[in-house]
Design an enzyme around this catalytic site. Structure first.
Site, PDB file in Angstrom:
ATOM      1  N   HIS A  28      -5.695  18.465 -37.367  1.00  0.00           N
ATOM      2  CA  HIS A  28      -5.608  17.333 -38.298  1.00  0.00           C
ATOM      3  C   HIS A  28      -6.673  16.284 -37.966  1.00  0.00           C
ATOM      4  O   HIS A  28      -7.345  15.756 -38.860  1.00  0.00           O
ATOM      5  CB  HIS A  28      -4.217  16.710 -38.243  1.00  0.00           C
ATOM      6  CG  HIS A  28      -3.110  17.681 -38.535  1.00  0.00           C
ATOM      7  ND1 HIS A  28      -2.902  18.197 -39.790  1.00  0.00           N
ATOM      8  CD2 HIS A  28      -2.168  18.233 -37.731  1.00  0.00           C
ATOM      9  CE1 HIS A  28      -1.861  19.025 -39.758  1.00  0.00           C
ATOM     10  NE2 HIS A  28      -1.405  19.072 -38.518  1.00  0.00           N
TER      11      HIS A  28
ATOM     12  N   ARG B 121      -7.703  -5.423 -25.572  1.00  0.00           N
ATOM     13  CA  ARG B 121      -7.624  -4.741 -24.286  1.00  0.00           C
ATOM     14  C   ARG B 121      -7.893  -3.249 -24.391  1.00  0.00           C
ATOM     15  O   ARG B 121      -8.156  -2.600 -23.377  1.00  0.00           O
ATOM     16  CB  ARG B 121      -6.245  -4.970 -23.653  1.00  0.00           C
ATOM     17  CG  ARG B 121      -6.036  -6.354 -23.100  1.00  0.00           C
ATOM     18  CD  ARG B 121      -4.790  -6.405 -22.241  1.00  0.00           C
ATOM     19  NE  ARG B 121      -3.590  -6.145 -23.013  1.00  0.00           N
ATOM     20  CZ  ARG B 121      -2.897  -7.070 -23.662  1.00  0.00           C
ATOM     21  NH1 ARG B 121      -3.327  -8.313 -23.651  1.00  0.00           N
ATOM     22  NH2 ARG B 121      -1.812  -6.771 -24.334  1.00  0.00           N
TER      23      ARG B 121
ATOM     24  N   ASN C  32     -12.487  -1.734 -25.796  1.00  0.00           N
ATOM     25  CA  ASN C  32     -13.559  -1.443 -24.842  1.00  0.00           C
ATOM     26  C   ASN C  32     -13.012  -1.663 -23.434  1.00  0.00           C
ATOM     27  O   ASN C  32     -13.100  -2.754 -22.886  1.00  0.00           O
ATOM     28  CB  ASN C  32     -14.757  -2.346 -25.111  1.00  0.00           C
ATOM     29  CG  ASN C  32     -15.964  -2.004 -24.254  1.00  0.00           C
ATOM     30  OD1 ASN C  32     -15.868  -1.238 -23.294  1.00  0.00           O
ATOM     31  ND2 ASN C  32     -17.112  -2.565 -24.585  1.00  0.00           N
TER      32      ASN C  32
ATOM     33  N   TYR D  94     -10.678 -12.832 -14.812  1.00  0.00           N
ATOM     34  CA  TYR D  94      -9.284 -13.216 -15.028  1.00  0.00           C
ATOM     35  C   TYR D  94      -8.507 -13.280 -13.715  1.00  0.00           C
ATOM     36  O   TYR D  94      -7.841 -14.287 -13.429  1.00  0.00           O
ATOM     37  CB  TYR D  94      -8.633 -12.230 -15.991  1.00  0.00           C
ATOM     38  CG  TYR D  94      -7.217 -12.588 -16.387  1.00  0.00           C
ATOM     39  CD1 TYR D  94      -6.975 -13.447 -17.451  1.00  0.00           C
ATOM     40  CD2 TYR D  94      -6.128 -12.082 -15.689  1.00  0.00           C
ATOM     41  CE1 TYR D  94      -5.680 -13.796 -17.808  1.00  0.00           C
ATOM     42  CE2 TYR D  94      -4.831 -12.413 -16.038  1.00  0.00           C
ATOM     43  CZ  TYR D  94      -4.614 -13.263 -17.101  1.00  0.00           C
ATOM     44  OH  TYR D  94      -3.331 -13.606 -17.441  1.00  0.00           O
TER      45      TYR D  94
ATOM     46  N   HIS E 101     -21.908 -11.880 -26.381  1.00  0.00           N
ATOM     47  CA  HIS E 101     -22.167 -11.176 -27.645  1.00  0.00           C
ATOM     48  C   HIS E 101     -23.175 -11.947 -28.505  1.00  0.00           C
ATOM     49  O   HIS E 101     -24.099 -11.358 -29.078  1.00  0.00           O
ATOM     50  CB  HIS E 101     -20.861 -10.984 -28.425  1.00  0.00           C
ATOM     51  CG  HIS E 101     -20.031  -9.839 -27.943  1.00  0.00           C
ATOM     52  ND1 HIS E 101     -19.219  -9.921 -26.829  1.00  0.00           N
ATOM     53  CD2 HIS E 101     -19.869  -8.580 -28.428  1.00  0.00           C
ATOM     54  CE1 HIS E 101     -18.606  -8.766 -26.653  1.00  0.00           C
ATOM     55  NE2 HIS E 101     -18.982  -7.931 -27.599  1.00  0.00           N
TER      56      HIS E 101
END
Length: 546
Positions: free
Chosen positions: A124, A410, A413, A425, A458
């Site tokens: 599929h 999350r 990437n 973090y 970015h």
């Protein structure tokens, strides 16, 4: 005869009874096996549901909690999902002592294939893949037909690709310089600092810190200056900028991961350890660092799970898919983008035209997004993983099934997410806890820093690749993206909302950046110098409202 018949009936009844008993025993054993199987499957299902719940709700729930809650309540909330369940599939559990201390889990590398590699073995999913290939074939014939009608020959014009990847000789020279500095200078400097700092720790630490920051600044400035000096086109600029960011993150990961082992070493340790032992303890071997520079991960470890062999047929297949996605993107731009915007600034353009242009860019923009994901995060990384026999192929997760933007960010990437989680973090959270109760209550601060860094990087890549600053992605990613993080829904229908916003967002991005690109070709500059770079020229073009 009567007695004989009675005896036969009795024997027959006894045989039937034994058969029934044996059948009952067999059914009971089957029931026990079925019970164990169902119990195991139910346990696995519950664990996955709890895991998914922790992934989708932990970071946002921590931000939404009231600021008056104490650190003990925060620890009691965080611990069940970071220790008993798992923050993400790529994070491992820690020991009981770390659980009680509330430590955040770190990246755990396991031997596992990429998700699409497994899904494409199902008929599929393979059919869906074939549909995208069929679209590529149709775009190819559309281009051939268009060339035949306009030029009289089926000349496949690839001038856009040739122009976009121009100056590859300069790209190679810049890349070699960046890689040499990253591989040789960084390792030699860190090796010297790690083996010499115990003589004068304070002096060596201060000097090394200043030199390291100065190196990172020059590493960002010099390749960028060379890129601008040679006027490299967009695709070549993307290669340099993305590799620059990748090597920057690799350098930071190597230094940050090996910093504690060097700082924990004392001069008196020479009495208890051999010289060879100290060398490997203070600084990893160069072969480990060199492998890390090419490995498809941004989180440093001395060792990674490795496969025994390399299947070069898979490497060729993955690289051919990268090439196919490149031509796919080319045909999409030539067919949908260039004809729609190449006369921008020369013809009348109003709000209605803008709305139509946005909706017309949704389909090609979404396909470009999927092509970029498949080419870079799947095919390209899998090709390098296969060549290096890198066994952990979890470069992404099932982001297409996300029911919240928190989970989408999350799982889209995992390579970049793991770096941001591991070195930004976690470090900010641990720093907050060391500062005391007041600072640890700012639970959204680490997440905001992560979003800020990601959105700025970015925009940095897009701005210098296109040679203009148009913060569309910065606003959408750093603004709306953060806002959507707090829309925490577990309903499966939220997946529809996620896809609608993704498709609409890619349409806006493709439309506005295309308008600005052609506005800088067709419209005269309004400002001089630096202002012309930061002020969108498409906003100052004189349009007719008629």
């Amino acid at each position: 005869m009567y007695g004989f018949h009675n005896v036969s009936e009795v024997n027959k009844m006894n045989n039937n009874g034994e058969t029934q008993v044996l059948h009952n025993i067999y059914l009971r054993e089957r029931f026990k096996d079925l019970h164990k199987t169902l119990e195991s499957e139910l346990s696995t299902l519950v664990e996955k549901k709890l895991q998914a719940f922790g992934e989708e709700n932990l970071p946002v729930s921590g931000c939404l909690a009231s600021s008056s809650s104490s650190p003990s309540s925060l620890s009691s909330f965080v611990t069940p999902f970071t220790a008993s369940s798992i923050l993400t599939h790529s994070h491992t559990r820690h020991t009981d002592s770390k659980k009680s201390a509330g430590h955040l889990p770190s990246r755990n590398f396991l031997a596992r294939p990429s998700l699409l590699k497994e899904l494409l073995t199902v008929n599929h999913m393979e059919s869906i893949y074939n549909i995208f290939v069929a679209i590529l074939v149709l775009l190819f014939f559309n281009k051939v037909l268009d060339e035949t009608i306009h030029t009289g020959s089926p000349n496949l014009d690839l001038s856009l690709i040739v122009w976009a990847f121009g100056g590859l000789d300069r790209v190679i020279v810049i890349w070699v310089c960046m890689f040499t500095s990253t591989s040789v200078l960084v390792y030699v400097a860190f090796h010297h600092w790690a083996h010499s700092r115990h003589t004068m720790p304070v002096v060596y630490d201060v000097v090394a810190g200043v030199v390291f920051l100065l190196y990172l600044g020059l590493f960002m400035y010099l390749p960028l200056q060379s890129l601008l000096h040679h006027f490299l086109p967009p695709a070549s600029s993307f290669i340099i900028l993305c590799e620059q960011v990748r090597m920057f993150m690799k350098t930071w990961a190597f230094v940050r991961s090996n910093l504690p082992r060097a700082r924990s070493y004392k001069k008196d340790d020479n009495m208890t350890q051999g010289k060879g032992q100290n060398s490997s303890t203070l600084c990893p071997n160069f072969s480990h660092y060199l492998y890390f520079l090419f490995a498809p991960t941004l989180v440093y470890r001395d060792d990674y799970p490795r496969n025994e062999t390399c299947d070069w047929r898979k490497v060729i297949n993955d690289l051919s898919q990268v090439l196919g996605c490149l031509f796919y993107t080319h045909f999409l731009f030539v067919r949908f983008c260039v004809p729609a915007f190449q006369k921008f600034g020369q013809e009348s353009f109003n709000g209605t035209n803008l709305l139509v242009a946005v909706f017309s860019c949704m389909f090609p923009g979404s396909l470009v997004l999927l092509c970029g994901f498949f080419a870079l995060l799947h095919a390209w990384l899998n090709a390098f993983a296969e060549m290096l026999r890198f066994a952990d192929r979890m470069f992404y997760k099932d982001w297409w099934n996300s029911t919240s933007y928190a989970r989408f960010y999350r799982t889209w990437n995992c390579v970049v997410h793991d770096w941001l989680y591991e070195y930004v973090y976690r470090d900010i959270v641990m720093w907050q806890r060391r500062q005391g109760d007041g600072c640890s209550r700012l639970r959204c601060f680490p997440m905001m820093v992560v979003f800020f860094i990601s959105s700025v990087v970015h925009e940095y890549i897009l701005s210098f690749a296109f040679r203009f600053f148009y913060p569309v992605l910065l606003v959408m990613f750093g603004g709306f993206g953060v806002a959507f993080m707090f829309v925490n829904s577990k309903a499966k229908k939220f997946n529809i909302f996620l896809w609608v916003t993704l498709i609409f967002g890619t349409g806006i991005i493709m439309c506005l950046y295309s308008m600005e690109w052609y506005a800088r070709i067709n419209c005269p500059p309004t400002f001089d110098g630096f202002l012309d770079y930061v002020v969108p020229r498409s906003l100052n073009c004189e349009f007719s409202s008629n």
